[in-house]
Write a protein that holds these residues in place. Structure first.
Motif, PDB file in Angstrom:
ATOM      1  N   ASN A 280      62.534 -75.370  79.207  1.00  0.00           N
ATOM      2  CA  ASN A 280      61.132 -75.556  78.793  1.00  0.00           C
ATOM      3  C   ASN A 280      61.180 -76.814  77.512  1.00  0.00           C
ATOM      4  N   THR A 331      55.754 -75.343  67.994  1.00  0.00           N
ATOM      5  CA  THR A 331      56.014 -74.899  69.396  1.00  0.00           C
ATOM      6  C   THR A 331      57.508 -74.312  69.403  1.00  0.00           C
ATOM      7  N   TYR A 373      55.562 -78.346  77.302  1.00  0.00           N
ATOM      8  CA  TYR A 373      55.646 -77.311  78.269  1.00  0.00           C
ATOM      9  C   TYR A 373      55.877 -77.394  79.523  1.00  0.00           C
ATOM     10  N   VAL A 380      56.410 -70.345  80.076  1.00  0.00           N
ATOM     11  CA  VAL A 380      55.151 -71.117  80.400  1.00  0.00           C
ATOM     12  C   VAL A 380      54.289 -70.612  81.389  1.00  0.00           C
ATOM     13  N   ARG A 383      52.575 -67.679  80.220  1.00  0.00           N
ATOM     14  CA  ARG A 383      51.535 -67.888  79.035  1.00  0.00           C
ATOM     15  C   ARG A 383      50.250 -68.390  79.605  1.00  0.00           C
ATOM     16  N   ARG A 400      53.292 -64.176  70.903  1.00  0.00           N
ATOM     17  CA  ARG A 400      52.843 -65.611  71.046  1.00  0.00           C
ATOM     18  C   ARG A 400      51.321 -65.894  71.034  1.00  0.00           C
ATOM     19  N   SER A 402      47.775 -67.858  72.086  1.00  0.00           N
ATOM     20  CA  SER A 402      47.600 -68.503  73.584  1.00  0.00           C
ATOM     21  C   SER A 402      48.178 -70.046  73.677  1.00  0.00           C
ATOM     22  N   ILE A 403      48.535 -70.317  74.850  1.00  0.00           N
ATOM     23  CA  ILE A 403      49.455 -71.726  74.812  1.00  0.00           C
ATOM     24  C   ILE A 403      48.414 -72.805  74.826  1.00  0.00           C
ATOM     25  N   GLU A 406      47.916 -73.159  70.770  1.00  0.00           N
ATOM     26  CA  GLU A 406      49.003 -73.822  70.283  1.00  0.00           C
ATOM     27  C   GLU A 406      49.321 -75.138  70.595  1.00  0.00           C
ATOM     28  N   TYR A 407      48.734 -75.596  71.847  1.00  0.00           N
ATOM     29  CA  TYR A 407      48.953 -76.992  72.046  1.00  0.00           C
ATOM     30  C   TYR A 407      47.927 -77.868  71.203  1.00  0.00           C
TER      31      TYR A 407
END
Ligand SMILES: [Zn+2]
Length: 424
Positions: A280, A331, A373, A380, A383, A400, A402-403, A406-407
């Motif tokens: 990743n 990240t 990602y 990933v 996620r 974690r 939410s992806i 975070e992005y």
């Protein structure tokens, strides 16, 4: 995720340019616009020889440039415009920085913006969001779709649009003027694959396939690239779609920066039984690192010079470096290490590469191309399946966010940090 051309595709496109360009122009693609060399006249005396050399050797032509294409003398640069007629454009350098004329451009670097207002650190900054790919019913055609077991399919074009929508809300709160290059799961281009069947036949013929097959037998047909359908689909979702987005950005949206939003992936094999891996990573791309065969094309050489003389790289690189650092911090992702030499690592963060992508080349404003990602990594993938949520959740044993959040938050961190320090 970036399209990686196979040797066959490069071979075909080289043939294509010879076959379909006007006699005078050697174009990289049948849908490319012929270069308008006269448009470079407005850049006379806007750049010193040192600045030109630095940008040329350090950002754009890091793999070298033939003197038969661009020759740098003491007061001028001579740029080949027509190989057959041997005509050249002469760019005159400014004597020194004080004698330099101002650069005529439609976008504003952070340093030229008025001081941030109380409505936010991004007040007045015009940001265009470009969610990568198309998604929806087009996701399979554009090879941005996979499905593992009973889980819902992963579609990059849908995920990037979701990120864009969430990012727009945050950026507007900070005062930015946000526009969308794509705002639904539909193509921006008005054309469809069937509109390009004749052009596709021309490409195949030029590559030596006289009577090509019309259709191919699914994604694993080893000869699918030599069919009319495959070629016409590529012309649709890559050439036509990206060029239409560039027209929208350059003539209508006219932003100060463009953010091209993507998720990365590594080869996943069978789209219905994809390989999930442990790797990743994160990287950001700016425009540059043109390869010598690409520079032979008149449109590519012209578009490169247009970017160089607009000084897009100066803004792009600073912004990308700061944003990459902020994204890495939030990240925790390591930098991607390219295994090919088509890119050149630039800046100081370790996460930013220069690469000649069509989108970053055609957009006439600074462009940052995000590749965080690996969608087919175990982590990933899990996620993505978890979707968007508040707070944190346990994903493969780690709490974690939410992806998507975070992005978005990591990009916002970067923009705040950059504009805070740059617009004074
Ligand atoms: Zn992508």
């Amino acid at each position: 995720m970036i399209f990686r051309p196979s040797p066959l595709r490069i071979f075909l496109s080289l043939f294509l340019c010879l076959a379909s360009a006007r006699a005078a122009d050697r174009l990289s693609n049948p849908l490319a616009d012929p270069p308008n060399w006269k448009a470079l006249a407005k850049f006379q005396k806007t750049i010193t020889r040192d600045e030109f050399e630095q940008a040329l050797r350090g950002v754009y032509c890091t793999h070298g440039i033939s003197e038969e294409l661009i020759r740098v003398d003491s007061d001028v640069a001579c740029i080949l415009t027509d190989r057959d007629a041997q005509t050249w454009f002469t760019l005159r350098f400014a004597k020194d920085e004080r004698a330099r004329a101002s650069v005529p451009r439609k976008w504003r670097p952070a340093s030229a913006l008025p001081q941030a207002q109380k409505d936010g650190v991004l007040s007045g900054v015009k940001i265009a969001l470009d969610p990568g790919h198309i998604g929806g019913e087009w996701a399979k055609i554009e090879e941005r779709w996979f499905k593992s077991g009973e889980a819902p399919p992963v579609e990059e074009g849908e995920m990037t649009l979701r990120v864009a929508n969430m990012l727009a809300v945050k950026l507007r709160t900070l005062g930015a003027r946000v526009s969308f290059v794509r705002d639904k799961l539909e193509p921006v281009t008005p054309f469809r694959p069937e509109d390009f069947r004749e052009t596709a036949r021309g490409i195949l013929k030029a590559g030596g396939t006289e009577n090509p097959r019309e259709e191919f037998d699914g994604p694993h047909d080893p000869l699918r690239e030599q069919t009319v359908r495959w070629q016409s689909e590529i012309l649709f979702y890559r050439a036509s779609e990206i060029r239409q987005r560039a027209r929208l950005v350059n003539s209508k949206l006219r932003p100060d920066i463009v953010l091209c939003l993507h998720f990365n992936a590594e080869a996943w094999g069978d789209e219905r039984n994809p390989e999930l891996i442990d790797r990743n990573h994160l990287h950001l791309l700016v425009n540059g690192s043109y390869l010598p065969p690409e520079l032979e094309f008149d449109d590519v050489r012209f578009e490169m010079l247009q970017r160089l003389l607009n000084r897009t790289h100066e803004e792009e690189l600073k912004l990308a470096d700061v944003t990459a650092g902020a994204m890495a911090k939030r990240t925790g992702l390591p930098p991607y290490q390219y295994t090919t030499d088509v890119v050149t690592r630039v800046g100081t963060s370790g996460y930013v590469y220069a690469r000649n992508l069509v989108a970053t080349r055609l957009y006439q404003s600074p462009v940052i191309y995000f590749e965080p990602y690996v969608m087919n990594s175990h982590e990933v993938f899990a996620r993505i399946q978890a979707g968007d949520y508040e707070g944190t959740r346990l994903i493969n044993g780690v709490e974690r966010p939410s992806i998507y959040r975070e992005y978005v938050d990591s990009v916002v961190d970067g923009l705040i940090e950059y504009y805070k320090s740059a617009r004074k």
